[in-house]
Motif scaffolding. Structure first.
Motif, short mmCIF file in Angstrom:
data_model
loop_
_atom_site.label_atom_id
_atom_site.label_comp_id
_atom_site.label_asym_id
_atom_site.label_seq_id
_atom_site.Cartn_x
_atom_site.Cartn_y
_atom_site.Cartn_z
N THR A 30 0.84 -1.21 0.00
CA THR A 30 0.00 0.00 0.00
C THR A 30 0.86 1.25 0.00
O THR A 30 0.46 2.28 -0.52
CB THR A 30 -0.98 0.03 1.20
OG1 THR A 30 -0.25 0.02 2.42
CG2 THR A 30 -1.96 -1.13 1.16
N GLY B 90 -2.75 4.07 -1.51
CA GLY B 90 -2.77 2.62 -1.48
C GLY B 90 -3.62 1.99 -0.40
O GLY B 90 -4.10 0.87 -0.57
N LYS C 241 -6.57 2.53 0.36
CA LYS C 241 -7.92 2.22 -0.12
C LYS C 241 -7.95 0.96 -1.00
O LYS C 241 -9.02 0.46 -1.30
CB LYS C 241 -8.54 3.43 -0.83
CG LYS C 241 -8.01 3.73 -2.21
CD LYS C 241 -8.72 4.95 -2.78
CE LYS C 241 -8.28 5.25 -4.18
NZ LYS C 241 -8.95 6.42 -4.73
N ARG C 242 -6.78 0.43 -1.35
CA ARG C 242 -6.69 -0.80 -2.16
C ARG C 242 -6.22 -1.99 -1.34
O ARG C 242 -5.86 -3.03 -1.87
CB ARG C 242 -5.76 -0.59 -3.35
CG ARG C 242 -6.21 0.51 -4.28
CD ARG C 242 -7.53 0.17 -4.93
NE ARG C 242 -8.03 1.32 -5.66
CZ ARG C 242 -9.29 1.67 -5.70
NH1 ARG C 242 -10.21 0.94 -5.08
NH2 ARG C 242 -9.67 2.73 -6.37
N GLN C 243 -6.24 -1.87 -0.02
CA GLN C 243 -5.73 -2.93 0.84
C GLN C 243 -6.43 -4.27 0.57
O GLN C 243 -5.76 -5.29 0.43
CB GLN C 243 -5.90 -2.54 2.31
CG GLN C 243 -5.34 -3.58 3.26
CD GLN C 243 -5.32 -3.12 4.70
OE1 GLN C 243 -5.38 -1.92 4.98
NE2 GLN C 243 -5.24 -4.04 5.61
N ASN D 110 -7.91 -5.29 -2.14
CA ASN D 110 -7.51 -5.76 -3.46
C ASN D 110 -6.12 -6.37 -3.42
O ASN D 110 -5.86 -7.41 -4.04
CB ASN D 110 -7.51 -4.61 -4.48
CG ASN D 110 -8.85 -3.95 -4.60
OD1 ASN D 110 -9.20 -3.14 -3.75
ND2 ASN D 110 -9.60 -4.27 -5.63
N ILE D 111 -5.22 -5.72 -2.70
CA ILE D 111 -3.84 -6.20 -2.59
C ILE D 111 -3.80 -7.53 -1.85
O ILE D 111 -3.08 -8.45 -2.26
CB ILE D 111 -2.95 -5.13 -1.93
CG1 ILE D 111 -2.77 -3.95 -2.89
CG2 ILE D 111 -1.60 -5.71 -1.52
CD1 ILE D 111 -2.15 -2.71 -2.28
N ASP E 191 -3.07 4.96 -8.71
CA ASP E 191 -4.21 4.10 -8.38
C ASP E 191 -4.73 3.41 -9.64
O ASP E 191 -4.99 2.21 -9.63
CB ASP E 191 -5.30 4.94 -7.71
CG ASP E 191 -6.47 4.10 -7.26
OD1 ASP E 191 -7.59 4.34 -7.76
OD2 ASP E 191 -6.28 3.20 -6.42
N CYS F 49 -4.81 -0.55 -10.21
CA CYS F 49 -6.08 -1.22 -10.44
C CYS F 49 -6.07 -2.06 -11.72
O CYS F 49 -6.78 -3.06 -11.80
CB CYS F 49 -7.22 -0.21 -10.46
SG CYS F 49 -7.65 0.34 -8.78
N LEU G 8 -4.65 -5.17 -10.28
CA LEU G 8 -5.48 -5.74 -9.23
C LEU G 8 -6.85 -6.22 -9.73
O LEU G 8 -7.43 -7.14 -9.15
CB LEU G 8 -5.68 -4.72 -8.11
CG LEU G 8 -4.42 -4.27 -7.38
CD1 LEU G 8 -4.72 -3.05 -6.51
CD2 LEU G 8 -3.83 -5.40 -6.57
N CYS H 122 -11.23 -3.04 -8.64
CA CYS H 122 -11.22 -1.83 -7.80
C CYS H 122 -12.58 -1.16 -7.88
O CYS H 122 -13.20 -1.11 -8.93
CB CYS H 122 -10.15 -0.86 -8.28
SG CYS H 122 -8.46 -1.45 -8.07
#
Length: 158
Positions: free
Chosen positions: A72, A78, A80-82, A84-85, A143, A147, A150, A156
């Protein structure tokens, strides 16, 4: 199922994914003295990243052994993509190594765009543009570009 999704990242041609990133696909590396007040964090003058610098962010993102917090930290916003990761980590565990070839780095102020070829155990995808932003003293994957990677395991959402 997750392995099949990860294979899609490479074999289905990730270039079909939309992105709000702007790119210049001409060959060569260029830099610009232009700076922008828009965006995130510290926008002080930054040394132009090398292809190896940008590649390192992709390698880190695709390494299932690396902690989510490390990942992240190399994506703009990053946290906000936890989720997804974490889904990507699960999908890549035991899948095999993804490698990245980064070329044609273009820098415009605090943005860098490069062509990226991703290779998995199942083959290589065509080159696609990805974008990084210089934020808080680091070149971070935007981002939208994160995405793109991801979305094949956990799309996303805004």
């Amino acid at each position: 199922m997750a392995s099949a999704a990860v294979a899609l990242v490479v074999t289905a041609g990730v270039t079909g994914c939309g992105s709000d990133d702007k790119s210049d696909t001409a060959t060569g590396t260029s830099t610009s003295a232009t700076t922008s007040a828009a965006g995130h964090g510290d926008h002080s003058a930054a040394a132009a990243p090398t292809a190896a610098d940008l590649q390192a962010t992709l390698v880190l993102l695709a390494d299932p052994a690396k902690p989510t917090a490390d990942k992240t930290a190399i994506v703009v916003d990053g946290t906000k993509r936890q989720a997804n990761i974490e889904a990507l980590n699960r999908a890549l565990a035991g899948y095999g190594t993804l490698t990245f070839a980064v070329s044609d780095v273009k820098v415009d102020g605090t943005k860098a765009t490069a062509q990226v070829v991703t290779t998995s155990p199942h083959g290589a995808a065509p080159a696609m543009p990805m974008t990084w932003e210089h934020v808080d003293g680091k070149w971070k994957l935007t981002d939208a570009s994160a995405c793109t990677m991801l979305a094949f395991v956990a799309p996303c959402t805004p």
